[in-house]
Design a protein around this motif. Structure first.
Motif, PDB file in Angstrom:
ATOM      1  N   ILE A 100       0.868  -1.187   0.000  1.00 28.48           N
ATOM      2  CA  ILE A 100       0.000   0.000   0.000  1.00 28.48           C
ATOM      3  C   ILE A 100       0.899   1.230   0.000  1.00 28.48           C
ATOM      4  O   ILE A 100       1.731   1.408   0.894  1.00 28.48           O
ATOM      5  CB  ILE A 100      -0.943  -0.011   1.207  1.00 28.48           C
ATOM      6  CG1 ILE A 100      -1.906  -1.201   1.076  1.00 28.48           C
ATOM      7  CG2 ILE A 100      -1.721   1.295   1.306  1.00 28.48           C
ATOM      8  CD1 ILE A 100      -2.631  -1.560   2.314  1.00 28.48           C
ATOM      9  N   VAL A 101       0.757   2.057  -1.016  1.00 25.80           N
ATOM     10  CA  VAL A 101       1.586   3.250  -1.169  1.00 25.80           C
ATOM     11  C   VAL A 101       0.784   4.451  -0.694  1.00 25.80           C
ATOM     12  O   VAL A 101      -0.224   4.814  -1.299  1.00 25.80           O
ATOM     13  CB  VAL A 101       2.017   3.431  -2.636  1.00 25.80           C
ATOM     14  CG1 VAL A 101       2.902   4.672  -2.766  1.00 25.80           C
ATOM     15  CG2 VAL A 101       2.752   2.196  -3.138  1.00 25.80           C
ATOM     16  N   GLY A 102       1.238   5.040   0.403  1.00 22.21           N
ATOM     17  CA  GLY A 102       0.523   6.164   1.005  1.00 22.21           C
ATOM     18  C   GLY A 102      -0.240   5.708   2.230  1.00 22.21           C
ATOM     19  O   GLY A 102      -1.056   4.796   2.142  1.00 22.21           O
ATOM     20  N   ALA A 103       0.035   6.331   3.367  1.00 22.64           N
ATOM     21  CA  ALA A 103      -0.611   5.922   4.620  1.00 22.64           C
ATOM     22  C   ALA A 103      -1.445   7.054   5.202  1.00 22.64           C
ATOM     23  O   ALA A 103      -1.378   7.346   6.392  1.00 22.64           O
ATOM     24  CB  ALA A 103       0.446   5.447   5.632  1.00 22.64           C
ATOM     25  N   GLY A 104      -2.229   7.680   4.334  1.00 23.06           N
ATOM     26  CA  GLY A 104      -3.225   8.633   4.816  1.00 23.06           C
ATOM     27  C   GLY A 104      -4.450   7.883   5.298  1.00 23.06           C
ATOM     28  O   GLY A 104      -4.373   6.711   5.660  1.00 23.06           O
ATOM     29  N   VAL A 105      -5.595   8.540   5.288  1.00 22.84           N
ATOM     30  CA  VAL A 105      -6.821   7.893   5.762  1.00 22.84           C
ATOM     31  C   VAL A 105      -7.154   6.680   4.900  1.00 22.84           C
ATOM     32  O   VAL A 105      -7.452   5.594   5.400  1.00 22.84           O
ATOM     33  CB  VAL A 105      -7.986   8.895   5.773  1.00 22.84           C
ATOM     34  CG1 VAL A 105      -9.282   8.200   6.172  1.00 22.84           C
ATOM     35  CG2 VAL A 105      -7.695  10.043   6.738  1.00 22.84           C
ATOM     36  N   ALA A 152      -3.530 -11.111   4.715  1.00 22.93           N
ATOM     37  CA  ALA A 152      -2.438 -10.915   3.759  1.00 22.93           C
ATOM     38  C   ALA A 152      -1.188 -10.395   4.465  1.00 22.93           C
ATOM     39  O   ALA A 152      -1.272  -9.753   5.516  1.00 22.93           O
ATOM     40  CB  ALA A 152      -2.854  -9.938   2.672  1.00 22.93           C
ATOM     41  N   ILE A 153      -0.027 -10.692   3.873  1.00 22.30           N
ATOM     42  CA  ILE A 153       1.219 -10.076   4.326  1.00 22.30           C
ATOM     43  C   ILE A 153       1.222  -8.665   3.757  1.00 22.30           C
ATOM     44  O   ILE A 153       1.299  -8.464   2.538  1.00 22.30           O
ATOM     45  CB  ILE A 153       2.442 -10.863   3.839  1.00 22.30           C
ATOM     46  CG1 ILE A 153       2.446 -12.264   4.441  1.00 22.30           C
ATOM     47  CG2 ILE A 153       3.730 -10.128   4.186  1.00 22.30           C
ATOM     48  CD1 ILE A 153       3.544 -13.164   3.908  1.00 22.30           C
ATOM     49  N   THR A 154       1.113  -7.667   4.621  1.00 16.62           N
ATOM     50  CA  THR A 154       0.884  -6.293   4.176  1.00 16.62           C
ATOM     51  C   THR A 154       2.099  -5.427   4.453  1.00 16.62           C
ATOM     52  O   THR A 154       2.644  -5.427   5.555  1.00 16.62           O
ATOM     53  CB  THR A 154      -0.346  -5.699   4.886  1.00 16.62           C
ATOM     54  OG1 THR A 154      -1.455  -6.589   4.717  1.00 16.62           O
ATOM     55  CG2 THR A 154      -0.697  -4.340   4.314  1.00 16.62           C
ATOM     56  N   MET A 155       2.518  -4.697   3.428  1.00 25.42           N
ATOM     57  CA  MET A 155       3.589  -3.710   3.550  1.00 25.42           C
ATOM     58  C   MET A 155       3.031  -2.351   3.164  1.00 25.42           C
ATOM     59  O   MET A 155       2.108  -2.265   2.347  1.00 25.42           O
ATOM     60  CB  MET A 155       4.767  -4.067   2.645  1.00 25.42           C
ATOM     61  CG  MET A 155       5.408  -5.407   2.936  1.00 25.42           C
ATOM     62  SD  MET A 155       6.650  -5.850   1.697  1.00 25.42           S
ATOM     63  CE  MET A 155       5.594  -6.191   0.289  1.00 25.42           C
ATOM     64  N   ALA A 156       3.569  -1.292   3.728  1.00 23.35           N
ATOM     65  CA  ALA A 156       3.078   0.051   3.422  1.00 23.35           C
ATOM     66  C   ALA A 156       4.239   1.022   3.380  1.00 23.35           C
ATOM     67  O   ALA A 156       5.206   0.886   4.130  1.00 23.35           O
ATOM     68  CB  ALA A 156       2.047   0.500   4.458  1.00 23.35           C
ATOM     69  N   PHE A 157       4.113   1.998   2.485  1.00 24.72           N
ATOM     70  CA  PHE A 157       5.150   3.025   2.337  1.00 24.72           C
ATOM     71  C   PHE A 157       4.511   4.408   2.424  1.00 24.72           C
ATOM     72  O   PHE A 157       3.396   4.622   1.937  1.00 24.72           O
ATOM     73  CB  PHE A 157       5.866   2.889   0.991  1.00 24.72           C
ATOM     74  CG  PHE A 157       6.822   4.024   0.717  1.00 24.72           C
ATOM     75  CD1 PHE A 157       8.104   4.006   1.238  1.00 24.72           C
ATOM     76  CD2 PHE A 157       6.419   5.125  -0.035  1.00 24.72           C
ATOM     77  CE1 PHE A 157       8.977   5.063   1.009  1.00 24.72           C
ATOM     78  CE2 PHE A 157       7.287   6.186  -0.267  1.00 24.72           C
ATOM     79  CZ  PHE A 157       8.568   6.151   0.254  1.00 24.72           C
ATOM     80  N   ASP A 158       5.228   5.336   3.037  1.00 20.02           N
ATOM     81  CA  ASP A 158       4.802   6.726   3.071  1.00 20.02           C
ATOM     82  C   ASP A 158       6.043   7.597   3.202  1.00 20.02           C
ATOM     83  O   ASP A 158       7.051   7.185   3.809  1.00 20.02           O
ATOM     84  CB  ASP A 158       3.848   6.987   4.246  1.00 20.02           C
ATOM     85  CG  ASP A 158       3.055   8.274   4.071  1.00 20.02           C
ATOM     86  OD1 ASP A 158       1.884   8.193   3.682  1.00 20.02           O
ATOM     87  OD2 ASP A 158       3.618   9.358   4.292  1.00 20.02           O
ATOM     88  N   VAL A 159       5.972   8.795   2.626  1.00 19.65           N
ATOM     89  CA  VAL A 159       7.117   9.699   2.688  1.00 19.65           C
ATOM     90  C   VAL A 159       7.265  10.319   4.074  1.00 19.65           C
ATOM     91  O   VAL A 159       8.302  10.922   4.371  1.00 19.65           O
ATOM     92  CB  VAL A 159       6.995  10.822   1.630  1.00 19.65           C
ATOM     93  CG1 VAL A 159       7.024  10.237   0.235  1.00 19.65           C
ATOM     94  CG2 VAL A 159       5.731  11.647   1.853  1.00 19.65           C
TER      95      VAL A 159
END
Length: 522
Positions: free
Chosen positions: A172-177, A191-198
């Protein structure tokens, strides 16, 4: 005042700005409620339901606009809708003023007041009116559901008689709402979940939801957060490092959900064509930024695309509308709260207070003038300070700390032994030989017992009961041997030891029994 909800005219839009429940609450503010006939049908609210809630049903849009003082709707208005507004009327809806200069000018020329729900300032007091967050929350959830509908496997891993199914890997790219809603949905599905945010400060939020934060080995010179909690544009160097990381992840991920948006700008391109080509056949990309150009190079707004290598790219722009009942309920609640602030006296009279941060921030035209962009709010949301990075110790520093700790512990032990020896020596000078022998055994037992129990981790309290019960059993045996002594003092001490050890054993068993009962099915 008379409040009226228009039917949305954009094709495929199923939401409505007024629900029977919200109408009931708005009427308590002293307002009358109107709705265009058929406006709520797609969201599950028919005209009869509105009528039963005391709402007046009007046959068409022109008649409704003529009848009301405040027009409410969901989507940004079309030019024909704005041109129907009368001088002094108020329009409340999404507006996107930075991208709709023609609409701003039209509203100003009509002498109407326009309140943009997308311009509500992101301060604590205005959270109840934050329609962007309400819709983004639904979009993030729905994105995962759409991805699962197009993905050919389970999200969660399974071991069955027919074979082993690996879990899906979701990025998931972006960890806003929207991103956080997608993370919560993805992890709940297994699911195996990864997330990226600046913004590195969101790493704790991501990890608290069971996902893995994708770190970049890059020191950005500017802050990744912009005003209002949105992400700020990144430097070219940071962007290249970011794309390099995504290329590294692309061959392994099964589902990519992109949510990156910067207000007033086109969506940044984060998932390039070559990354799509690296993905496995059957992988899915859901681009939540499709309406603003898309985060993926190949996204086509409002379409489902299948690439030559079998990757599915979903560019729908109506995710909240695909859950129209829920979306309408939340959006209508946001509108109701806005009307609550516009009617402070609850007397049915709108008080458009331009000194109020929330009302001023959301107002884009008023009294024949364009009031966009608004001034900065007087009260700003206070963001939590990022945690200071803990310096990693070198092996030499770790070794020095261990030696210092060992020396301090040794010094304390020597002091305790010296004090204990002095105490035993002073007692031995005046006490009988038999008492002295028992006293030394007692002191040694206390010392050994203290050291054994104190070293047990707090996470091992249940095994600790077994250890203390074993020690208590030894105490009971020793006390029984001493209770028949000729010395009254020794007999008294033995009796006290027997009593306390028995209480400890029986109490331990009672606590253990209660703990085990907590895990028994009723």
């Amino acid at each position: 005042m008379k409040i009226g909800a228009l039917q949305e005219i954009k094709p495929g839009e199923a939401r409505v700005a007024l629900t029977p429940d919200s109408a009931t609450q708005i009427q308590k503010l002293g307002h009358e409620c109107f709705v265009q006939s058929g406006a709520g049908v797609a969201a599950g609210f028919n005209d009869e339901t509105y009528a039963n809630a005391g709402v007046t049903v009007v046959k068409d849009a022109a008649a409704l606009i003529d009848a009301v003082d405040v027009v409410i709707k969901v989507r940004e208005p079309e030019l024909e809708e704005v041109q129907r507004l009368k001088k002094g009327q108020t329009l409340i809806s999404f507006f996107w003023p930075a991208q709709n200069e023609e609409m701003l000018a039209a509203a100003r020329d009509q002498g109407a007041t326009a309140i943009a729900m997308d311009m509500v300032p992101r301060i604590s007091r205005a959270q109840k009116m934050d329609a962007l967050s309400s819709m983004a929350n639904i979009a993030g959830y729905r994105a995962v559901i759409e991805a699962g509908n197009n993905f050919g496997r389970f999200f969660t891993g399974q071991v069955t008689a027919a074979g082993k199914v690996p879990p899906a890997r979701v990025l998931i790219v972006g960890a806003g709402v929207a991103g956080l809603a997608a993370i919560g949905t993805s992890t709940s599905l297994g699911a195996i979940t990864m997330a990226f945010d600046v913004r590195p400060e969101v790493a704790e939020q991501i990890e608290s939801m069971g996902a893995e934060f994708v770190f970049l080995d890059f020191e950005e010179t500017q802050d990744g957060a912009a005003t209002g909690g949105y992400a700020a544009p990144s430097s070219p160097e940071f962007r290249e490092k970011q794309l390099e990381k995504f290329r590294e992840l692309a061959p392994d991920v099964d589902i990519v959900i992109t949510t990156a948006l910067i207000p007033g700008r086109p969506a940044p391109k984060l998932w390039t064509e070559d990354m799509v080509q690296m993905m496995k056949p059957g992988s899915v990309i859901v681009d939540l930024a499709a309406e603003k150009g898309g985060n993926c190079d190949l996204t086509v707004p409002d379409e489902r695309l299948v690439t030559e290598n079998g990757v599915i790219i979903i560019g729908y722009t109506d995710f909240p509308s695909r859950m129209a009942t829920q979306s309408s309920t939340l959006y209508a609640t946001n509108i109701r709260h806005m009307l609550h602030d516009l009617t402070p006296a609850k007397d049915g009279i709108i008080n458009h207070n331009m000194e109020d941060d929330v009302i001023r921030g959301a107002t884009v035209t008023h009294e024949g003038a364009i009031t966009f962009p608004p001034p900065p709010p007087k009260v700003k949301a206070i963001a939590a300070k990022p945690k200071e990075k803990v310096k990693e110790l070198t092996p030499e520093e770790k070794r020095a700390n261990e030696v210092a700790a060992f020396k301090a512990q040794t010094r304390n032990q020597v002091i305790l032994l010296a004090v204990g020896s002095a105490l035993v020596l002073s007692v031995g000078l005046v006490a009988p030989e038999a008492f002295m022998r028992n006293f030394i055994i007692f002191v040694l037992a206390v010392f050994v017992g203290f050291q054994v129990i104190w070293k047990v981790s707090h996470s091992l309290h249940t095994p600790l009961m077994a250890v203390t019960n074993a020690i208590s059993s030894i105490i009971i045996v020793g006390a029984l041997l001493q209770i028949g002594s000729s010395s009254m003092l020794i007999t008294l001490l033995a009796a006290l030891a027997l009593l306390m050890a028995a209480v400890n054993i029986f109490g331990g068993f009672m606590v253990t029994r209660r703990m085990l009962a907590m895990f028994q099915k009723s």
